[in-house]
Design a protein around this motif. Structure first.
Motif, PDB file in Angstrom:
ATOM      1  N   THR A 104      41.032  36.815  30.282  1.00  0.00           N
ATOM      2  CA  THR A 104      40.670  35.556  30.948  1.00  0.00           C
ATOM      3  C   THR A 104      39.234  35.651  31.454  1.00  0.00           C
ATOM      4  O   THR A 104      39.011  35.939  32.632  1.00  0.00           O
ATOM      5  CB  THR A 104      41.653  35.290  32.117  1.00  0.00           C
ATOM      6  OG1 THR A 104      42.987  35.572  31.688  1.00  0.00           O
ATOM      7  CG2 THR A 104      41.551  33.850  32.598  1.00  0.00           C
ATOM      8  N   ASP A 142      42.036  33.256  27.121  1.00  0.00           N
ATOM      9  CA  ASP A 142      42.903  32.163  27.586  1.00  0.00           C
ATOM     10  C   ASP A 142      42.327  31.382  28.755  1.00  0.00           C
ATOM     11  O   ASP A 142      41.586  31.909  29.583  1.00  0.00           O
ATOM     12  CB  ASP A 142      44.330  32.671  27.895  1.00  0.00           C
ATOM     13  CG  ASP A 142      44.458  33.386  29.228  1.00  0.00           C
ATOM     14  OD1 ASP A 142      43.458  33.992  29.675  1.00  0.00           O
ATOM     15  OD2 ASP A 142      45.552  33.332  29.822  1.00  0.00           O
ATOM     16  N   ASP A 283      52.857  41.819  31.225  1.00  0.00           N
ATOM     17  CA  ASP A 283      52.074  42.461  32.295  1.00  0.00           C
ATOM     18  C   ASP A 283      52.847  43.710  32.712  1.00  0.00           C
ATOM     19  O   ASP A 283      53.430  43.748  33.805  1.00  0.00           O
ATOM     20  CB  ASP A 283      51.933  41.509  33.496  1.00  0.00           C
ATOM     21  CG  ASP A 283      51.285  40.186  33.107  1.00  0.00           C
ATOM     22  OD1 ASP A 283      50.061  40.175  32.884  1.00  0.00           O
ATOM     23  OD2 ASP A 283      52.022  39.183  32.993  1.00  0.00           O
TER      24      ASP A 283
HETATM   25  O1  LIG Z   1      53.444  35.495  31.901  1.00  0.00           O
HETATM   26  C1  LIG Z   1      52.364  34.904  32.102  1.00  0.00           C
HETATM   27  N1  LIG Z   1      52.299  33.558  31.956  1.00  0.00           N
HETATM   28  C2  LIG Z   1      51.170  32.861  32.194  1.00  0.00           C
HETATM   29  N2  LIG Z   1      50.015  33.441  32.594  1.00  0.00           N
HETATM   30  C3  LIG Z   1      50.009  34.778  32.776  1.00  0.00           C
HETATM   31  C4  LIG Z   1      51.159  35.548  32.529  1.00  0.00           C
HETATM   32  N3  LIG Z   1      50.842  36.836  32.783  1.00  0.00           N
HETATM   33  C5  LIG Z   1      49.563  36.863  33.149  1.00  0.00           C
HETATM   34  N4  LIG Z   1      49.047  35.628  33.137  1.00  0.00           N
HETATM   35  C6  LIG Z   1      47.651  35.337  33.526  1.00  0.00           C
HETATM   36  O2  LIG Z   1      47.680  34.624  34.734  1.00  0.00           O
HETATM   37  C7  LIG Z   1      46.363  34.184  34.994  1.00  0.00           C
HETATM   38  C8  LIG Z   1      46.400  32.929  35.782  1.00  0.00           C
HETATM   39  O3  LIG Z   1      46.506  31.813  34.995  1.00  0.00           O
HETATM   40  C9  LIG Z   1      45.694  34.080  33.638  1.00  0.00           C
HETATM   41  O4  LIG Z   1      44.656  35.017  33.648  1.00  0.00           O
HETATM   42  C10 LIG Z   1      46.805  34.461  32.659  1.00  0.00           C
HETATM   43  O5  LIG Z   1      46.285  35.162  31.541  1.00  0.00           O
END
Ligand SMILES: O=c1[nH]cnc2c1ncn2[C@@H]1O[C@H](CO)[C@@H](O)[C@H]1O
Length: 342
Positions: A104, A142, A283
């Motif tokens: 990100t 993203d 994650d």
């Molecule tokens: O499981 C997930 N779903 C959505 N976003 C996620 C997930 N894990 C990490 N991010 C992260 O959350 C941040 C905030 O929008 C973004 O950096 C996205 O990559």
């Protein structure tokens, strides 16, 4: 094969990882080290032993809040380089040969790291990881949905202006509630026109309509999570017919409370309906898991033996955006491993 033997088989199995977030993959040691540097100014504990409790989420919104508190610890390009290299090392240690890492850039650029320095740092780590571990790393940039259209605009600009060699896809993460997918169409159109593949998150915390929107409005070629597609038989059929795979991360869904219980996880229903799926870790340290553990969880949900697990690994390779050469080499490696180890 006993569960311990299956775990051993999975640990040695060559794999692809298609859905894993950059900051969300930082090891507890890395997070604690970064937190120690900012002690008193960050809610993140500087003691790795306290992180498990800090990473206990009440719901998805709480997860995003905690995620961003960790993002906040990354202040300069050197932090980005160290983080990325560490993530690559942890993937390689699990016999991951190819990974698409969701990055990100907006979050780091908004915190003062210039886009060029950010991209240089991830690219340095990517080249180093390929040389040292034989791991092929690719990027998905993203949009963090909670930051709205300005973040979409900037993510697109960074992707197109910097265009790091490892960049292959464009995504959309963060919350789905209150963040409808269709508003991001112009940014996905531009990214796709520039040759990036479309991989938005959808159907992780909201229903099937979000997945339809991701397909129809954002041209999704794969869907991040997509588990709520299970609610809509027409969508299940569409995903199967058009070969749009879901990137499923079972423990993540449990830990963000998208699914109340693993017994209620729809993975088996999706597979039975003919939907192409891969298994991924999302994650991992934040959810107390690893990719290898996700394969074990999936094996239980799908009642798979070693041959079934090897086939799951092949699906990950087939659904990837790797080059034909990387794909065939990795598929051959999986075949050879399965032939000797099972
Ligand atoms: O499981 C997930 N779903 C959505 N976003 C996620 C997930 N894990 C990490 N991010 C992260 O959350 C941040 C905030 O929008 C973004 O950096 C996205 O990559």
């Amino acid at each position: 094969m006993a569960s311990d033997d299956l775990a051993g088989f999975i640990a040695g199995l060559p794999k692809a990882e298609l859905h894993v977030h950059h900051v969300g993959s930082a090891s507890p040691r890395t997070v604690a080290e970064l937190a120690a540097r900012h002690e008193g100014r960050s809610p993140v504990p500087a003691d790795p032993a306290l992180l498990a409790e800090y990473f206990t989420f009440t719901d998805f919104a709480h997860f995003v809040e905690v995620y961003l508190s960790v993002v906040d610890l990354i202040r300069d390009a050197e932090d980005v380089r160290t983080l990325t290299y560490g993530v690559a090392q942890d993937l390689a240690a699990q016999q991951v040969r190819y990974a698409e890492l969701t990055v990100t850039p907006y979050s780091s650029v908004a915190r003062g790291i210039p886009a060029e320095a950010f991209c240089e740092a991830i690219e340095d780590a990517r080249r180093e990881a390929e040389k040292e571990f034989g791991l092929v790393l690719r990027w998905c940039f993203d949009i963090p949905g909670e930051a709205g259209l300005p973040s979409a605009e900037q993510t697109l600009r960074i992707a197109l202006d910097q265009r790091p060699d490892g960049l292959i896809s464009f995504g959309l993460g963060g919350p789905e509630i209150g963040v409808p997918r269709p508003q991001f169409k112009p940014y996905f159109d531009a990214a796709r026109a520039a040759g990036l593949r479309s991989v938005p998150h959808a159907g992780e915390t909201t229903g099937a309509q979000t997945v339809w929107d991701a397909i129809r409005e954002l041209g999704a070629e794969r869907i991040g999570h997509g588990i709520f597609a299970a609610e809509d038989p027409a969508l299940l059929e569409y995903l199967g017919e058009h070969g749009i795979p879901l990137e499923v991360c079972p423990t993540s869904n449990l830990r963000t409370r998208a699914v109340a219980d693993l017994a209620e996880h729809p993975l088996a229903k999706l597979v039975a309906a003919g939907v192409p799926v891969s298994v991924n870790s999302d994650d991992p340290p934040m959810f107390g898991t690893t990719l290898n553990n996700e394969y074990l969880v999936a094996a239980k949900l799908l009642d798979l033996d070693a041959a079934g697990v090897a086939e799951l690994a092949r699906q990950g390779v087939r659904h990837s955006f790797a080059s034909g050469q990387v794909k065939s080499a990795l598929l051959a490696e999986i075949d050879a491993y399965a032939a000797t180890a099972s």
